[in-house]
Design a protein around this motif. Structure first.
Motif, PDB file in Angstrom:
ATOM      1  N   PRO A 297       0.810  -1.227   0.000  1.00  0.00           N
ATOM      2  CA  PRO A 297       0.000   0.000   0.000  1.00  0.00           C
ATOM      3  C   PRO A 297       0.846   1.282   0.000  1.00  0.00           C
ATOM      4  O   PRO A 297       0.364   2.338  -0.390  1.00  0.00           O
ATOM      5  CB  PRO A 297      -0.807  -0.101   1.298  1.00  0.00           C
TER       6      PRO A 297
ATOM      7  N   ILE B 224       1.951  -4.599  -5.626  1.00  0.00           N
ATOM      8  CA  ILE B 224       1.540  -3.186  -5.715  1.00  0.00           C
ATOM      9  C   ILE B 224       0.359  -3.073  -6.686  1.00  0.00           C
ATOM     10  O   ILE B 224       0.389  -3.661  -7.767  1.00  0.00           O
ATOM     11  CB  ILE B 224       2.700  -2.310  -6.228  1.00  0.00           C
ATOM     12  N   PRO B 225      -0.703  -2.327  -6.311  1.00  0.00           N
ATOM     13  CA  PRO B 225      -1.831  -2.150  -7.241  1.00  0.00           C
ATOM     14  C   PRO B 225      -1.372  -1.646  -8.607  1.00  0.00           C
ATOM     15  O   PRO B 225      -0.511  -0.771  -8.692  1.00  0.00           O
ATOM     16  CB  PRO B 225      -2.696  -1.106  -6.530  1.00  0.00           C
ATOM     17  N   VAL B 226      -1.949  -2.216  -9.658  1.00  0.00           N
ATOM     18  CA  VAL B 226      -1.548  -1.886 -11.019  1.00  0.00           C
ATOM     19  C   VAL B 226      -1.767  -0.395 -11.313  1.00  0.00           C
ATOM     20  O   VAL B 226      -0.922   0.256 -11.937  1.00  0.00           O
ATOM     21  CB  VAL B 226      -2.337  -2.751 -12.031  1.00  0.00           C
ATOM     22  N   LEU B 227      -2.891   0.144 -10.839  1.00  0.00           N
ATOM     23  CA  LEU B 227      -3.163   1.559 -11.118  1.00  0.00           C
ATOM     24  C   LEU B 227      -2.160   2.475 -10.418  1.00  0.00           C
ATOM     25  O   LEU B 227      -1.824   3.542 -10.932  1.00  0.00           O
ATOM     26  CB  LEU B 227      -4.600   1.931 -10.726  1.00  0.00           C
ATOM     27  N   ASP B 228      -1.657   2.062  -9.258  1.00  0.00           N
ATOM     28  CA  ASP B 228      -0.605   2.843  -8.585  1.00  0.00           C
ATOM     29  C   ASP B 228       0.641   2.889  -9.461  1.00  0.00           C
ATOM     30  O   ASP B 228       1.252   3.938  -9.647  1.00  0.00           O
ATOM     31  CB  ASP B 228      -0.236   2.206  -7.234  1.00  0.00           C
TER      32      ASP B 228
ATOM     33  N   MET C 117       0.819   2.463 -12.629  1.00  0.00           N
ATOM     34  CA  MET C 117       0.563   3.236 -13.848  1.00  0.00           C
ATOM     35  C   MET C 117       0.801   4.733 -13.570  1.00  0.00           C
ATOM     36  O   MET C 117       1.454   5.419 -14.359  1.00  0.00           O
ATOM     37  CB  MET C 117      -0.866   2.991 -14.326  1.00  0.00           C
ATOM     38  N   LYS C 118       0.299   5.195 -12.441  1.00  0.00           N
ATOM     39  CA  LYS C 118       0.498   6.610 -12.091  1.00  0.00           C
ATOM     40  C   LYS C 118       1.981   6.913 -11.877  1.00  0.00           C
ATOM     41  O   LYS C 118       2.483   7.947 -12.317  1.00  0.00           O
ATOM     42  CB  LYS C 118      -0.305   6.957 -10.833  1.00  0.00           C
TER      43      LYS C 118
ATOM     44  N   LYS D  66       4.578   5.416 -13.200  1.00  0.00           N
ATOM     45  CA  LYS D  66       5.283   5.428 -14.485  1.00  0.00           C
ATOM     46  C   LYS D  66       5.076   6.752 -15.212  1.00  0.00           C
ATOM     47  O   LYS D  66       6.007   7.299 -15.795  1.00  0.00           O
ATOM     48  CB  LYS D  66       4.785   4.282 -15.375  1.00  0.00           C
ATOM     49  N   HIS D  67       3.850   7.254 -15.179  1.00  0.00           N
ATOM     50  CA  HIS D  67       3.590   8.499 -15.895  1.00  0.00           C
ATOM     51  C   HIS D  67       4.208   9.694 -15.170  1.00  0.00           C
ATOM     52  O   HIS D  67       4.673  10.632 -15.802  1.00  0.00           O
ATOM     53  CB  HIS D  67       2.087   8.666 -16.149  1.00  0.00           C
TER      54      HIS D  67
ATOM     55  N   LYS E 293       7.958  10.212 -16.138  1.00  0.00           N
ATOM     56  CA  LYS E 293       8.289  10.450 -17.550  1.00  0.00           C
ATOM     57  C   LYS E 293       9.511  11.345 -17.768  1.00  0.00           C
ATOM     58  O   LYS E 293      10.375  11.035 -18.562  1.00  0.00           O
ATOM     59  CB  LYS E 293       7.083  11.064 -18.261  1.00  0.00           C
TER      60      LYS E 293
ATOM     61  N   PRO F 262       2.909  -6.499 -14.734  1.00  0.00           N
ATOM     62  CA  PRO F 262       2.624  -6.003 -16.093  1.00  0.00           C
ATOM     63  C   PRO F 262       3.162  -4.592 -16.324  1.00  0.00           C
ATOM     64  O   PRO F 262       3.532  -4.252 -17.444  1.00  0.00           O
ATOM     65  CB  PRO F 262       1.096  -6.025 -16.184  1.00  0.00           C
ATOM     66  N   ILE F 263       3.194  -3.777 -15.303  1.00  0.00           N
ATOM     67  CA  ILE F 263       3.782  -2.440 -15.469  1.00  0.00           C
ATOM     68  C   ILE F 263       5.032  -2.378 -14.601  1.00  0.00           C
ATOM     69  O   ILE F 263       4.953  -2.427 -13.374  1.00  0.00           O
ATOM     70  CB  ILE F 263       2.790  -1.331 -15.070  1.00  0.00           C
ATOM     71  N   ASN F 264       6.191  -2.330 -15.254  1.00  0.00           N
ATOM     72  CA  ASN F 264       7.428  -2.235 -14.490  1.00  0.00           C
ATOM     73  C   ASN F 264       8.312  -1.126 -15.048  1.00  0.00           C
ATOM     74  O   ASN F 264       8.068  -0.592 -16.125  1.00  0.00           O
ATOM     75  CB  ASN F 264       8.152  -3.583 -14.426  1.00  0.00           C
TER      76      ASN F 264
END
Lengths: 386, 290
Positions: free
Chosen positions: B77, B101-105, B107-108, B110-111, B114, B183-185
């Motif tokens: 969390p 870790i939650p995928v949506l976390d 994703m945020k 990673k963006h 940038k 999936p998001i790394n």
């Protein structure tokens, strides 16, 4: 984590996405009354598996008599679809919804694209069909609208969706709104996929989400308490439910060689090697980084509950997990469970593997050991074929 | 020379006072003295964990100990928050071990990263080790040996399997990088392949992947066009049924991806020597150097 169609419809309603009325029944009680109220209706099996229509789990009823007949047949049936096992899954609940006069069907979904790591809205005029087939044969009929997660989903995203589906005027505004609300739901509820298939326009120009499929990111369930409430254990493999209660990553498969491995990648490689050696894996099981004796024993108990299991392969690469502790766990487990008739092959490598092997050899139990994964897979497959 | 972890690396452990953080800090220090120079746990600044000073924030650790790399052990969390704090402190490298870790976390995160100068490895990974120089993560140190093979993998224990064989084959490793199974790394196979290609110490690469996604294919295509040293590959999960999640969230076959067999064929076509079993990785690599 998957939920039922009726639960997805409740969520849609909460987010201002129009759905028709409907009622869920676990027995025939009240079906006649509600069918009478609806006039013509559709009886829908409530199971997690897709392809319900083709399997006979969704039936249109022009009359109350037909509605009762369909409800009687569907409730309790073993529904077989391309997403279930050969035995199918038992239908414990049905939903009755109004039978609409549908003019056109659409497809609308939201998911995260791995390559761009962004949410994408996927829209198609080919609703009600298998969307993977549409993507394959007529990819031009699928619109993909990217959303930047740091900026969110704005009105123009919604307008792009409505445009792609060919809506105009008031209907365009409704569809644009649905797309934005779907995005809001996706982000707030930690979804991994949300799918409306079909989204319909009726003969009298009303728009409804008729069927919904929603999947949630299991990593996020700790902060989605109301979603966890929607879990239906009857829809899940009982052994997988039991395993998850003990924090073991277990997936049941159809084969006869069970395996217990530390690490997901090595577990997948172990399943592959069982197959390549001529056997068939009965499961995926990752005991994780803390393979304590208690966890090993619990894992054993779960593996042995699968009646198809004819042999067990244990493959542990000791890192932070010490092989001597794993060996102790295995010996303890076999002692406590007693009477394990299936052959067991154990491959221990890495930290303290020599000590582990010594413990196994001195235990007085009949374990076979192996030095490499290749050797271990060959040995267990040979033992099972005997 | 090696990559990512070098003589200049100064490590801060985020979540150092938790059980995992404290345990692995001990092992990392045991492997290389003076490598882990600080820890961070918000609210526990001023403590001392077996000689390692604990600070309230990453920024403070940068100021006091000139750290340039962080390793994260905080629970799921709070992990995204920890990554963003390290990025904000402008570290060169952040290695996130945390699983779940939650995928949506992510994703945020990673963006938000940038335009940052920070490289993220993980999450859900064993970490990075340059044998003889330093270890950042949870891998067992004693199977490693300084040498010339670079290893990239999504999986922990499968990496150890490969390392063990490369060491026993007498080749040794330049750097081993676990990029994680989510999936998001932060870092993909291709990023690490490019780094190895520029590293004079690395004379061959072991590429370990899984079913799902096309990160391995992207790396393979680049290798075909730009890299002429030996590459040995292995893909796990060929027998996994479609749509089932196999512990690594990344390993789901579905939605237009190649099947496992197609992925293996693609890598072969790019000139990578593919092995059927992880037990064959060492021999396959050795055959290039005899």
């Amino acid at each position: 984590m998957l939920i039922h169609e009726y639960q997805a419809r409740d969520l849609f309603r909460e987010y201002g996405i129009p759905v028709t009325e409907g009622k869920v029944f676990e027995s025939l009680e009240g079906v006649e009354e509600y069918a009478t109220e609806l006039g013509q209706c559709v009886v829908k099996a409530q199971v997690h598996a897709g392809g319900r229509g083709k399997g006979g789990g969704v039936k249109f009823a022009p009359t109350v008599e037909k509605a009762i007949e369909h409800a009687t047949n569907i409730l309790g049936m073993q529904l077989i679809t391309h997403q279930t096992t050969a035995e199918g899954c038992k239908v414990n609940k049905i939903m009755l919804v109004p039978g609409l006069d549908i003019a056109k069907e659409y497809y609308l979904a939201l998911t995260i694209d791995r390559a761009t790591q962004c949410p994408f809205i996927i829209a198609s005029t080919e609703g009600g069909m298998d969307i993977e087939e549409v993507a394959e044969s007529t990819p031009e009929k699928i619109a993909k609208i990217k959303v930047d997660p740091s900026a969110g989903c704005w009105a123009y995203h919604g307008r792009k969706v409505a445009d792609a589906l060919g809506f105009e005027g008031k209907q365009a505004r409704i569809v644009a709104n649905i797309a934005q609300n779907l995005y809001k739901m996706f982000m707030e509820k930690d979804c991994s996929i949300v799918e409306i298939n079909p989204l319909v326009v009726t003969e009298d120009d009303q728009i409804y989400a008729i069927d919904g499929k929603v999947n949630f990111d299991s990593n996020s369930l700790y902060r989605q308490k109301d979603i966890v409430e929607l879990r239906d254990p009857l829809e899940e493999e009982p052994l997988e439910v039991e395993a998850s209660e003990h924090d073991l990553a277990y997936i049941k498969l159809d084969g006869n060689v069970a395996c217990m491995v530390n690490g997901a990648g090595l577990a997948m490689a172990t399943m592959d090697m069982i197959q390549i050696s001529g056997g068939s894996p009965a499961n995926f099981l990752d005991v994780g980084g803390t393979a304590t004796p208690a966890r090993v024993e619990q894992a054993f108990r779960i593996l042995l509950k699968d009646p198809n299991v004819e042999g067990i392969l244990i493959n542990v690469f000791g890192g932070i997990v010490r092989c001597d502790l794993v060996a102790e766990g295995v010996i303890e487990a076999v002692k406590n469970i007693g009477n394990i008739e299936q052959p067991i092959v154990i491959r221990l490598s890495g930290t303290n593997s020599a000590e582990g092997k010594k413990l196994l050899a001195e235990s007085g139990m009949t374990f076979e050991t192996a030095d490499s994964l290749n050797e271990a897979a060959a040995k267990i497959v040979a033992a099972v074929k005997k | 020379m090696a990559i990512l972890v070098t003589e200049k690396t100064r490590v801060v452990v985020q979540g150092i006072t938790g059980s995992q953080g404290a345990f692995h800090t001990g092992l990392m220090k045991e492997y290389m003295d003076n490598f882990v120079v600080a820890g961070v746990t918000p609210g526990k600044g001023g403590q001392d964990l077996d000689g390692t000073p604990v600070y309230n924030s990453v920024a403070e650790a940068v100021k006091e100990q000139q750290v340039n790399t962080s390793v994260i052990f905080v629970p799921p969390p709070f992990a995204a928050d920890a990554i963003l704090e390290a990025v904000d402190a402008e570290l060169d490298l952040v290695i996130c071990i945390t699983e779940g870790i939650p995928v949506l976390d992510m994703m945020k995160v990673k963006h938000a990263m940038k335009d940052s100068k920070t490289r993220l490895i993980g999450p859900n990974c064993p970490g990075v080790i340059t044998p003889g120089i330093g270890k950042i993560g949870i891998m067992p140190a004693d199977i490693h040996m300084p040498g010339k093979i670079g290893i990239i993998s999504r999986s922990g224990t499968l990496t150890y399997e490969a390392v063990d064989q490369i060491t026993k084959a007498g080749l040794g490793e330049s750097t081993c990088v676990g990029i994680g199974g989510d999936p998001i790394n932060g870092t993909q196979h291709l990023d690490v392949v490019k780094m190895f290609a520029e590293d004079p110490q690395t004379e061959g690469i072991v590429l370990i992947g899984e079913i799902g996604g096309d990160a391995e294919e992207q790396a393979a295509l680049w290798i075909k066009e730009n890299y002429n040293k030996p590459v040995v590959g292995f893909i796990a999960g060929l027998t996994a049924p479609p749509g089932k999640r196999m512990g690594h969230a990344g390993a789901i076959v579905g939605g237009g991806d190649r099947t496992g067999a197609e992925k293996v064929q693609y890598l072969k076509d790019c000139g990578i020597k593919m092995v059927q079993s992880p037990s064959d990785i060492g021999e396959a690599m050795k055959s290039f150097f005899s």
